[in-house]
Design an enzyme around this catalytic site. Sequence first.
Site, PDB file in Angstrom:
ATOM      1  N   GLU A  19       0.749  -1.445  -0.249  1.00  0.00           N
ATOM      2  CA  GLU A  19       0.321   0.210  -0.328  1.00  0.00           C
ATOM      3  C   GLU A  19       1.271   1.242   0.230  1.00  0.00           C
ATOM      4  O   GLU A  19       0.235   1.894   0.233  1.00  0.00           O
ATOM      5  CB  GLU A  19      -1.041  -0.262   0.819  1.00  0.00           C
ATOM      6  CG  GLU A  19      -1.361  -1.262   1.190  1.00  0.00           C
ATOM      7  CD  GLU A  19      -3.432  -1.177   2.534  1.00  0.00           C
ATOM      8  OE1 GLU A  19      -3.795  -0.068   2.636  1.00  0.00           O
ATOM      9  OE2 GLU A  19      -2.551  -2.270   3.162  1.00  0.00           O
ATOM     10  N   PHE A 198     -14.627 -15.178  -0.377  1.00  0.00           N
ATOM     11  CA  PHE A 198     -14.002 -14.172  -0.535  1.00  0.00           C
ATOM     12  C   PHE A 198     -12.377 -14.276   0.123  1.00  0.00           C
ATOM     13  O   PHE A 198     -12.220 -14.961   1.611  1.00  0.00           O
ATOM     14  CB  PHE A 198     -13.963 -12.838  -0.110  1.00  0.00           C
ATOM     15  CG  PHE A 198     -15.438 -12.230  -0.568  1.00  0.00           C
ATOM     16  CD1 PHE A 198     -15.126 -11.414  -1.709  1.00  0.00           C
ATOM     17  CD2 PHE A 198     -16.620 -12.358  -0.551  1.00  0.00           C
ATOM     18  CE1 PHE A 198     -15.878 -10.525  -2.587  1.00  0.00           C
ATOM     19  CE2 PHE A 198     -17.779 -11.764  -1.253  1.00  0.00           C
ATOM     20  CZ  PHE A 198     -16.974 -10.476  -2.409  1.00  0.00           C
ATOM     21  N   SER A 206      -6.500  -1.699   1.342  1.00  0.00           N
ATOM     22  CA  SER A 206      -7.013  -1.889   0.535  1.00  0.00           C
ATOM     23  C   SER A 206      -7.117  -2.361  -0.700  1.00  0.00           C
ATOM     24  O   SER A 206      -7.271  -2.429  -2.123  1.00  0.00           O
ATOM     25  CB  SER A 206      -6.074  -1.524  -0.374  1.00  0.00           C
ATOM     26  OG  SER A 206      -5.552   0.277   0.652  1.00  0.00           O
ATOM     27  N   GLU A 236     -13.542 -16.100   4.081  1.00  0.00           N
ATOM     28  CA  GLU A 236     -14.294 -15.552   4.435  1.00  0.00           C
ATOM     29  C   GLU A 236     -15.744 -16.011   3.554  1.00  0.00           C
ATOM     30  O   GLU A 236     -15.853 -15.422   2.488  1.00  0.00           O
ATOM     31  CB  GLU A 236     -15.107 -13.555   4.726  1.00  0.00           C
ATOM     32  CG  GLU A 236     -13.373 -13.095   5.639  1.00  0.00           C
ATOM     33  CD  GLU A 236     -13.539 -11.608   5.278  1.00  0.00           C
ATOM     34  OE1 GLU A 236     -12.808 -11.458   5.933  1.00  0.00           O
ATOM     35  OE2 GLU A 236     -14.360 -11.148   4.671  1.00  0.00           O
ATOM     36  N   ARG A 242     -25.663  -4.213   2.451  1.00  0.00           N
ATOM     37  CA  ARG A 242     -24.870  -3.112   2.344  1.00  0.00           C
ATOM     38  C   ARG A 242     -23.770  -2.549   3.267  1.00  0.00           C
ATOM     39  O   ARG A 242     -23.900  -3.327   3.780  1.00  0.00           O
ATOM     40  CB  ARG A 242     -26.009  -2.024   2.210  1.00  0.00           C
ATOM     41  CG  ARG A 242     -27.067  -1.969   1.495  1.00  0.00           C
ATOM     42  CD  ARG A 242     -28.145  -1.273   2.161  1.00  0.00           C
ATOM     43  NE  ARG A 242     -28.054   0.288   2.479  1.00  0.00           N
ATOM     44  CZ  ARG A 242     -28.623   0.844   3.027  1.00  0.00           C
ATOM     45  NH1 ARG A 242     -29.506   0.559   3.367  1.00  0.00           N
ATOM     46  NH2 ARG A 242     -28.998   2.075   3.149  1.00  0.00           N
ATOM     47  N   GLU A 334     -14.230  -5.149   9.356  1.00  0.00           N
ATOM     48  CA  GLU A 334     -12.797  -5.859   9.248  1.00  0.00           C
ATOM     49  C   GLU A 334     -12.784  -4.018  10.242  1.00  0.00           C
ATOM     50  O   GLU A 334     -13.901  -3.290  10.141  1.00  0.00           O
ATOM     51  CB  GLU A 334     -11.916  -5.269   7.883  1.00  0.00           C
ATOM     52  CG  GLU A 334     -12.150  -4.867   7.465  1.00  0.00           C
ATOM     53  CD  GLU A 334     -11.120  -4.963   6.087  1.00  0.00           C
ATOM     54  OE1 GLU A 334     -10.876  -6.114   5.858  1.00  0.00           O
ATOM     55  OE2 GLU A 334     -10.316  -3.804   5.520  1.00  0.00           O
ATOM     56  N   ASN A 336     -10.253  -0.792  10.538  1.00  0.00           N
ATOM     57  CA  ASN A 336      -9.035  -0.202  10.435  1.00  0.00           C
ATOM     58  C   ASN A 336      -8.253   0.707  10.653  1.00  0.00           C
ATOM     59  O   ASN A 336      -8.921   1.782  11.146  1.00  0.00           O
ATOM     60  CB  ASN A 336      -9.481   0.760   9.000  1.00  0.00           C
ATOM     61  CG  ASN A 336      -9.584  -0.459   7.833  1.00  0.00           C
ATOM     62  OD1 ASN A 336      -8.770  -1.044   6.529  1.00  0.00           O
ATOM     63  ND2 ASN A 336     -10.729  -0.943   7.613  1.00  0.00           N
ATOM     64  N   SER A 345     -11.727  10.731   0.958  1.00  0.00           N
ATOM     65  CA  SER A 345     -12.297   8.903   1.659  1.00  0.00           C
ATOM     66  C   SER A 345     -12.840   9.081   2.734  1.00  0.00           C
ATOM     67  O   SER A 345     -13.354  10.258   3.104  1.00  0.00           O
ATOM     68  CB  SER A 345     -10.899   8.971   2.564  1.00  0.00           C
ATOM     69  OG  SER A 345      -9.598   8.595   1.185  1.00  0.00           O
TER      70      SER A 345
END
Length: 377
Positions: A19, A198, A206, A236, A242, A334, A336, A345
């Site tokens: 990243e 996934f 990212s 997962e 949503r 998750e 972050n 952002s």
Amino acid sequence: MTSTSTRRVLIVFGGRSSEHEVSCATTAGILKAIDRSKWDVVPVGITRDGEWVRVADDPSALEFRDGHGQSVTAGDSRVILASGGALFNVSYEGDPASGEASVREVEDLGRVDVVLPLLHGPYGEDGTIQGLFEMANVPYVGCGVTASAISMDKHLTKTVLAAAGIDVGSWELVTRVEWEEDPTAVTERIGALGYPVFVKPCRAGSSIGISKVEDEAELAVAMKEAQNHDPRVIVEAMLPGREIECGVLGSSSSHPRTAPLGEIELPEGEFYDYELKYVDTEAIGLVCPARVRPEHEALIRETAARAFEALECEGLARVDFFYDEDSSRIIINEVNTLPGFTPVSMFPQMWGAAGLDYTRLIDVLLEEALLRPPGLR
């Protein structure tokens, strides 16, 4: 040295993770917005090889351009952070990376009051550099060593949150040894989750290295892609609903605050991958405040604060949810601890909806860090 009217902030960015370019773009946004009447800025970049170097205070040199990010490169000098926030720039005769260069000059850059680390991913968001700041006895923005390390690891995050009674969905951790020694057994475990799934690097961000796997035939390729970024892989189950996000601000001395929710609207059948985040950004919609029933918004915000406290976070975090309105199920995907922080952002946008603009948000984070000394808390 620090004047009576401003305090010096060391902005550290770039880094050794995949990243790197995202970190540079985040730094460009911060450099444009930070209040220069309050903060004397010292930008220091970390190359992909881990070399610390002085970087020009020029946001335009760090932004994404034409879909491509920027990188930190090294010359013949290196920056050293010493105890108490002292900074030195060491110039060399020859290549410092060779181990055979001789020191030509040492420049005292003075002392910094606080560090703003803008390093996404491993070696920056995972507790490693936080440990360095603790050892150097210098205040820094964001979570401490333990919270950073756990939150960076998707498996450990889910384990801690599940123990706290928070819904995190179903998942399987796959180590490289497990996959190499018995892929059949691993495939059976993953199959029990139900396709699609996934496949993700356990300690990356990212959306780098992530694959959506529709059936068993696609699994091996997805595992290889994830293992290119991390030997630990998390798989997962696909979750309904949503994608809703909640920004959190807090400290070790107060209860966390949450912002109005944000929502990512994706093209039909897509997931939020690297291309959509940083290249094809016009294909997605960022909605803030999100259109969520009031009772569900209250529950999502409460759950985000609970997760922040369960992981012992400090400073800031963005908690990502899957929200199924029909079933009222709220699932954390998750956490972050150093979310994307460009002006567009989601994290700054959510706090903007709360009345805290981008420049003031930077102030709040730096001021909180100065009140929170390094060491055990």
